[in-house]
Design a protein around this motif. Structure first.
Motif, PDB file in Angstrom:
ATOM      1  N   VAL A  12       0.808  -1.010   0.031  1.00 46.42           N
ATOM      2  CA  VAL A  12       0.088  -0.026   0.070  1.00 46.42           C
ATOM      3  C   VAL A  12       0.989   1.202  -0.097  1.00 46.42           C
ATOM      4  N   ARG A  13       0.681   2.037  -1.005  1.00 44.47           N
ATOM      5  CA  ARG A  13       1.431   3.261  -1.087  1.00 44.47           C
ATOM      6  C   ARG A  13       0.771   4.442  -0.864  1.00 44.47           C
ATOM      7  N   VAL A  21       5.274  13.700   3.355  1.00 42.68           N
ATOM      8  CA  VAL A  21       4.835  12.545   3.847  1.00 42.68           C
ATOM      9  C   VAL A  21       4.692  11.633   2.633  1.00 42.68           C
ATOM     10  N   ASN A  22       5.340  10.458   2.650  1.00 42.69           N
ATOM     11  CA  ASN A  22       5.214   9.564   1.644  1.00 42.69           C
ATOM     12  C   ASN A  22       5.684   8.169   2.192  1.00 42.69           C
ATOM     13  N   ALA A  23       4.415   7.394   2.841  1.00 38.81           N
ATOM     14  CA  ALA A  23       4.908   6.333   3.517  1.00 38.81           C
ATOM     15  C   ALA A  23       4.490   5.178   2.800  1.00 38.81           C
ATOM     16  N   GLU A  24       5.023   3.729   2.920  1.00 36.76           N
ATOM     17  CA  GLU A  24       4.889   2.629   2.260  1.00 36.76           C
ATOM     18  C   GLU A  24       4.227   1.601   3.251  1.00 36.76           C
ATOM     19  N   LEU A  25       3.526   0.828   3.092  1.00 33.62           N
ATOM     20  CA  LEU A  25       3.210  -0.297   4.026  1.00 33.62           C
ATOM     21  C   LEU A  25       3.080  -1.447   3.413  1.00 33.62           C
ATOM     22  N   GLY A  26       4.306  -2.383   3.759  1.00 31.12           N
ATOM     23  CA  GLY A  26       4.244  -3.691   3.049  1.00 31.12           C
ATOM     24  C   GLY A  26       3.401  -4.725   3.895  1.00 31.12           C
ATOM     25  N   ARG A  37       4.198   2.870   9.301  1.00 30.93           N
ATOM     26  CA  ARG A  37       3.013   3.040   9.745  1.00 30.93           C
ATOM     27  C   ARG A  37       2.666   4.294  10.611  1.00 30.93           C
ATOM     28  N   SER A  38       3.400   4.565  11.419  1.00 32.37           N
ATOM     29  CA  SER A  38       3.178   5.560  12.464  1.00 32.37           C
ATOM     30  C   SER A  38       3.235   7.162  11.576  1.00 32.37           C
ATOM     31  N   GLN A  39       4.139   7.040  10.437  1.00 35.14           N
ATOM     32  CA  GLN A  39       4.023   8.233   9.667  1.00 35.14           C
ATOM     33  C   GLN A  39       2.791   8.485   9.048  1.00 35.14           C
ATOM     34  N   LEU A  40       2.312   7.237   8.376  1.00 39.65           N
ATOM     35  CA  LEU A  40       0.885   7.228   7.831  1.00 39.65           C
ATOM     36  C   LEU A  40      -0.113   7.746   8.654  1.00 39.65           C
ATOM     37  N   LEU A  41      -0.354   7.075   9.981  1.00 33.86           N
ATOM     38  CA  LEU A  41      -1.151   7.648  10.981  1.00 33.86           C
ATOM     39  C   LEU A  41      -1.210   9.087  11.199  1.00 33.86           C
ATOM     40  N   ALA A 105       4.153  -4.324  18.285  1.00 33.91           N
ATOM     41  CA  ALA A 105       5.177  -3.184  18.488  1.00 33.91           C
ATOM     42  C   ALA A 105       5.493  -3.341  19.801  1.00 33.91           C
ATOM     43  N   PRO A 106       6.830  -3.125  20.100  1.00 32.31           N
ATOM     44  CA  PRO A 106       7.338  -3.288  21.673  1.00 32.31           C
ATOM     45  C   PRO A 106       6.548  -2.512  22.499  1.00 32.31           C
ATOM     46  N   VAL A 107       6.116  -2.535  23.552  1.00 36.15           N
ATOM     47  CA  VAL A 107       5.687  -1.573  24.728  1.00 36.15           C
ATOM     48  C   VAL A 107       6.692  -0.831  25.128  1.00 36.15           C
ATOM     49  N   GLU A 108       6.589   0.565  25.144  1.00 36.18           N
ATOM     50  CA  GLU A 108       7.495   1.453  25.472  1.00 36.18           C
ATOM     51  C   GLU A 108       7.229   1.782  26.992  1.00 36.18           C
ATOM     52  N   ASP A 109       8.229   1.109  27.744  1.00 38.95           N
ATOM     53  CA  ASP A 109       7.951   1.035  29.416  1.00 38.95           C
ATOM     54  C   ASP A 109       8.189   2.506  29.993  1.00 38.95           C
ATOM     55  N   ASP A 110       6.925   3.166  30.464  1.00 39.64           N
ATOM     56  CA  ASP A 110       7.199   4.266  31.333  1.00 39.64           C
ATOM     57  C   ASP A 110       7.329   3.799  32.995  1.00 39.64           C
TER      58      ASP A 110
END
Lengths: 270, 125
Positions: A12-13, A21-26, A37-41, A105-110
């Protein structure tokens, strides 16, 4: 500004003309798929907030009489445009948050301190409980910290509290209880509300599932709140379950793994 | 105040312009980052409201260019962002903005916020 989405064999382009912005999602996960994905969102959020700025901003100006007096009917219509805009804003933000909570995605631990998190969320929900005439009680013991992303866990817990308050009639009670088992902490939100039919209990975590309501209790709700809460909890390696007796109340139990790094200072209340 | 507004969406440009003009401020507009930088050098406004996503030169790059130029370095730049997530907020401040205003704009607080930032209030990342 134009938005292009191109779908070719498994890719998906997306590109937005006039922005960087120019994101690609394989479909097959690439190492940087999370970032794309995060750029796309992020681009979606920007594109959707931009027209909402005009809808909400100009309806505000009309309502504030910046463009002259309004008839009662005109004021009502302007209010409706504004309410619709706010509902859309809430929906956009919830949908994008739902899409961004990826279980892989890994949980970012706070290093979320569970007890202070509960107290903060309850404090934020208290005004709504008081407005509705519902008693909000905390029975929290000192529990271990959990591994987690504090804003997302707070949002998940807030969703449980908001639901409990909304579906509990005036004079009822919502209670938050904590307990701890081997390797996990449990946060339970119990209410004395209308309860959930057995058939619906299995489905309430599905996106956009709505319990049939005879009044307008469902207005302005995204239909994604519980689905999002469950996604967040699952992403943290935990579980979210419900038990309910229609007419008597519901109990949602959130279990989260204990933060296991040896750090006594992080345990319990601050 | 003389305010330069850099915004490429015409609806939002009109909204911000009207909000400022209603309170007696003078507004100049630019619809891309490069024009914003050129215009800022010419007119030396009291404050610049800079949309983060602009064509030709994005708002962050335009802000960095203004901060690198001794002639425009001291003009406060306020970022306008439709994507006020923590990462974006940090980027806005790192580029040299004194603060940011999130879209959708809270029209009631907008002017107070602009005034406070112009008068030296600073955003913390």
């Amino acid at each position: 500004m134009s938005l292009f989405v191109l779908v070719t064999d498994g890719t998906v382009r997306l590109s937005i003309e006039g922005s960087s912005v120019n994101a690609e999602l394989g479909v097959a996960e690439q190492p940087d798929a999370g970032r794309a994905r995060s750029q796309l969102l992020s681009a979606f959020r920007h594109e959707l907030h931009t027209p909402l700025t005009a809808i909400l901003g100009f309806s505000d100006l009309l309502k504030n009489r910046s463009a002259g007096e309004l008839t009662a009917k005109q004021e009502r219509y302007v209010d409706n445009i504004r309410r619709g805009g706010l509902q859309l804003l809430h929906l956009v933000d919830t949908v994008l948050e739902y899409a961004s909570v990826q279980s892989d995605a890994p949980v970012e631990d706070d290093g979320a301190a569970a007890r202070s998190l509960i107290e903060d969320v309850a404090a934020a929900a208290r005004a709504e409980a008081e407005r509705k005439g519902v008693t909000l009680e905390l029975h929290t013991i000192a529990i271990s910290n959990v591994v987690g992303e504090r804003p997302r866990l707070a949002r998940a817990l807030r969703q449980l509290l908001d639901n409990a308050i909304q579906f509990t009639p005036k004079g009822g009670r919502v209670t938050v209880l904590t307990s701890e088992g081997e390797g996990f902490v449990q946060i339970a939100v119990e209410d004395t509300g209308i309860g959930i039919a057995l058939a619906d209990q299995k489905r309430i975590f599905e996106p956009f599932f709505r319990v049939d309501l005879t009044n307008d209790e469902g207005e302005g709700r995204s239909g994604l709140g519980l689905a999002l809460a469950e996604r967040v909890v699952n992403r943290h390696g935990g579980s979210l379950e419900v038990t309910s007796v229609p007419g008597h109340g519901s109990a949602f139990r959130m279990r989260l793994p204990v933060f296991s790094r040896p750090a006594e200072t992080r345990l319990g209340a601050p | 105040m003389r305010v330069l507004v850099a915004e490429d969406n015409l609806l939002n440009l009109e909204l911000v312009k009207d909000l400022l003009e209603m309170s007696g401020h003078t507004v100049e507009v630019a619809q891309d980052g490069r024009t914003a930088v050129e215009l800022a050098r010419q007119i030396l406004p009291d404050v610049i409201l800079m949309d983060v996503q602009l064509p030709r030169l994005d708002g962050l790059a335009a802000t960095r260019a203004l901060k690198a130029d001794p002639a425009t370095r001291d003009i406060p730049v306020i970022g306008l962002t439709a994507n006020a997530m923590p990462d974006d907020r940090r980027q806005v401040l790192e580029a040299g903005c004194v603060g940011y205003i999130a879209k959708p704009i809270d029209t009631v607080r907008f002017l107070d916020r602009v005034t406070a930032l112009v008068n030296g209030e600073r955003e913390v990342a």
